[in-house]
Scaffold this motif. Structure first.
Motif, PDB file in Angstrom:
ATOM      1  N   ASP A 185       0.836  -1.215   0.000  1.00  0.00           N
ATOM      2  CA  ASP A 185       0.000   0.000   0.000  1.00  0.00           C
ATOM      3  C   ASP A 185       0.868   1.261   0.000  1.00  0.00           C
ATOM      4  OD1 ASP A 185      -1.935  -1.872   0.219  1.00  0.00           O
ATOM      5  OD2 ASP A 185      -2.751  -1.204   2.141  1.00  0.00           O
ATOM      6  N   ALA A 186       2.010   1.195   0.697  1.00  0.00           N
ATOM      7  CA  ALA A 186       2.908   2.358   0.716  1.00  0.00           C
ATOM      8  C   ALA A 186       3.423   2.627  -0.693  1.00  0.00           C
ATOM      9  CB  ALA A 186       4.066   2.114   1.678  1.00  0.00           C
ATOM     10  N   ILE A 187       3.794   1.551  -1.389  1.00  0.00           N
ATOM     11  CA  ILE A 187       4.293   1.689  -2.770  1.00  0.00           C
ATOM     12  C   ILE A 187       3.191   2.280  -3.660  1.00  0.00           C
ATOM     13  CG2 ILE A 187       5.054   0.381  -4.818  1.00  0.00           C
ATOM     14  CD1 ILE A 187       6.433  -1.589  -2.785  1.00  0.00           C
ATOM     15  N   ALA A 188       1.969   1.747  -3.513  1.00  0.00           N
ATOM     16  CA  ALA A 188       0.854   2.220  -4.346  1.00  0.00           C
ATOM     17  C   ALA A 188       0.536   3.684  -4.050  1.00  0.00           C
ATOM     18  CB  ALA A 188      -0.378   1.346  -4.112  1.00  0.00           C
ATOM     19  N   MET A 189       0.585   4.052  -2.774  1.00  0.00           N
ATOM     20  CA  MET A 189       0.227   5.426  -2.410  1.00  0.00           C
ATOM     21  C   MET A 189       1.235   6.426  -2.987  1.00  0.00           C
ATOM     22  SD  MET A 189       0.763   6.100   1.668  1.00  0.00           S
ATOM     23  CE  MET A 189       1.430   7.618   2.320  1.00  0.00           C
ATOM     24  N   ILE A 190       2.503   6.048  -3.007  1.00  0.00           N
ATOM     25  CA  ILE A 190       3.552   6.907  -3.577  1.00  0.00           C
ATOM     26  C   ILE A 190       3.345   7.031  -5.093  1.00  0.00           C
ATOM     27  CG2 ILE A 190       6.035   6.960  -4.132  1.00  0.00           C
ATOM     28  CD1 ILE A 190       6.420   5.586  -1.281  1.00  0.00           C
ATOM     29  N   ALA A 193       0.485   9.133  -6.311  1.00  0.00           N
ATOM     30  CA  ALA A 193       0.771  10.568  -6.193  1.00  0.00           C
ATOM     31  C   ALA A 193       1.871  10.991  -7.171  1.00  0.00           C
ATOM     32  CB  ALA A 193       1.151  10.908  -4.759  1.00  0.00           C
ATOM     33  N   GLY A 194       2.144  10.131  -8.169  1.00  0.00           N
ATOM     34  CA  GLY A 194       3.096  10.488  -9.221  1.00  0.00           C
ATOM     35  C   GLY A 194       4.548  10.242  -8.872  1.00  0.00           C
ATOM     36  N   GLY A 195       4.790   9.528  -7.769  1.00  0.00           N
ATOM     37  CA  GLY A 195       6.171   9.355  -7.303  1.00  0.00           C
ATOM     38  C   GLY A 195       6.766   7.994  -7.611  1.00  0.00           C
ATOM     39  N   ALA A 196       8.052   7.859  -7.264  1.00  0.00           N
ATOM     40  CA  ALA A 196       8.774   6.598  -7.402  1.00  0.00           C
ATOM     41  C   ALA A 196       9.030   6.044  -6.004  1.00  0.00           C
ATOM     42  CB  ALA A 196      10.092   6.834  -8.118  1.00  0.00           C
ATOM     43  N   ALA A 197       8.812   4.722  -5.832  1.00  0.00           N
ATOM     44  CA  ALA A 197       8.965   4.081  -4.516  1.00  0.00           C
ATOM     45  C   ALA A 197      10.307   3.353  -4.452  1.00  0.00           C
ATOM     46  CB  ALA A 197       7.822   3.100  -4.291  1.00  0.00           C
TER      47      ALA A 197
END
Ligand code: AMP
Ligand code: ZN
Ligand code: FE
Ligand code: FE
Length: 296
Positions: A185-190, A193-197
């Motif tokens: 979920d942390a990866i998906a949330m990043i 929001a247009g980010g890289a995990a």
């Protein structure tokens, strides 16, 4: 902005006063520029308030900047370990509603945890108060390092390591677990929001010598992980080499940073650490290029 030299260095892991660093975002920007760094990211624990403050203070001419955050997440279900996995999010859009909602949830979990830790310390006969801890944290989000500082000020611990070793570290008498977002979920949330995990300091996850780490990183890659923090001052040469080869094999981005916390970790300076540690500019460039292709 034109960057020409290949030996320019960057620092993609920095804490500000918005979490448990001791420099304000504006101080970080000016000190990074003074230190000759070519790009930085501010990556506070579970908050982007420091990034927002940096953007409104204004990024110095010639300094590259990418937004960042360091999320405390749970280990993947097949890899039960105590403590958190730290997942860095880069290039996230700071105004993204879902991201801000999810971060508020994590911040609430932190503020519920601090009084429990103080209560445990009190039960051990230690005379500190939540108010003292919050005063040390100032306008930033309070965490264990601020509790450690309160213990040091009242002579219950010699330094931060001593405070964690005796009371605050995982499994120690005043340790309190907190809610952690599942790593997927942390990866998906990043990414939403247009980010890289990016997995932070992989070399600190398992006690030295153990190496089922590649299985865990493979699992995270299946959840969408974009990269791993290969360059980190506490990674041994051997660990760095293995992580670098592994990242190349799995086609994961390679990033790096000092995990600068100001006075809290005085052995580190912005962008540099002992043994000639520094992080190549290509880490920033590759991150930026991935993020520019990802629309929030
Ligand atoms: P918290 O976010 O409140 O769980 O605290 C995490 C912070 O505590 C991180 O910034 C770590 O650098 C620091 N920390 C965690 N474990 C230790 C330790 N054993 N010794 C010193 N600092 C630690
Ligand atoms: Zn920290
Ligand atoms: Fe971390
Ligand atoms: Fe960190």
């Amino acid at each position: 902005m034109v960057f020409s030299s290949s030996h320019l260095s960057v620092d993609l892991h920095i804490h500000s006063t918005a979490s448990d660093g001791t420099l304000s975002p504006a101080e970080i920007l000016s000190q990074a520029a003074q230190a000759g760094l070519s790009a930085i990211s501010i990556t506070d624990h579970d908050t982007i308030d420091g990034v927002r403050a940096a953007l409104s203070a204004g990024i110095p001419e010639g300094l590259g900047f990418i937004s960042g955050v360091e999320i405390s997440a749970a280990h993947p279900p097949d890899f039960p370990c105590r403590g958190s996995l730290h997942i860095l999010g880069y290039g996230i859009s700071v105004d993204h509603d879902d991201l801000n909602r999810d971060l508020r949830k994590l911040q609430n979990a932190r503020s519920e945890r601090n009084p429990s830790i103080v209560r445990r310390l009190n039960r051990l006969g230690i005379d500190i108060t939540l108010e003292e801890v919050l005063e040390i944290a100032g306008s930033g989000q309070a965490g264990r390092p601020h509790i450690a500082e309160a213990l040091i000020r009242k002579n219950y611990a010699a330094d931060v390591d001593d405070a964690f070793g005796r009371y605050l570290g995982t499994g120690k008498p005043a340790y309190v677990d907190k809610y952690r977002i599942p790593s997927a979920d942390a990866i998906a949330m990043i990414q939403k929001a247009g980010g890289a995990a990016v997995l932070a300091h992989p070399g600190l996850i398992l006690p030295s010598g153990e190496w089922p780490l590649d299985a865990m990183i493979t699992e995270l890659k299946l959840c969408g992980l974009d990269g791993i923090e290969v360059f980190y001052p506490e990674h041994s040469h051997d660990c760095t080499r293995r992580l670098q080869a592994f990242a190349e094999r799995l086609q994961l981005l390679i990033t790096g940073g000092t995990d600068f916390h100001g006075d809290l970790k005085p052995e580190m300076s912005l962008g540099y650490a002992s043994g000639g540690f520094s992080v190549p500019f290509s880490c920033f460039k590759n991150l930026e290029s991935l993020v520019s292709r990802r629309v929030p």
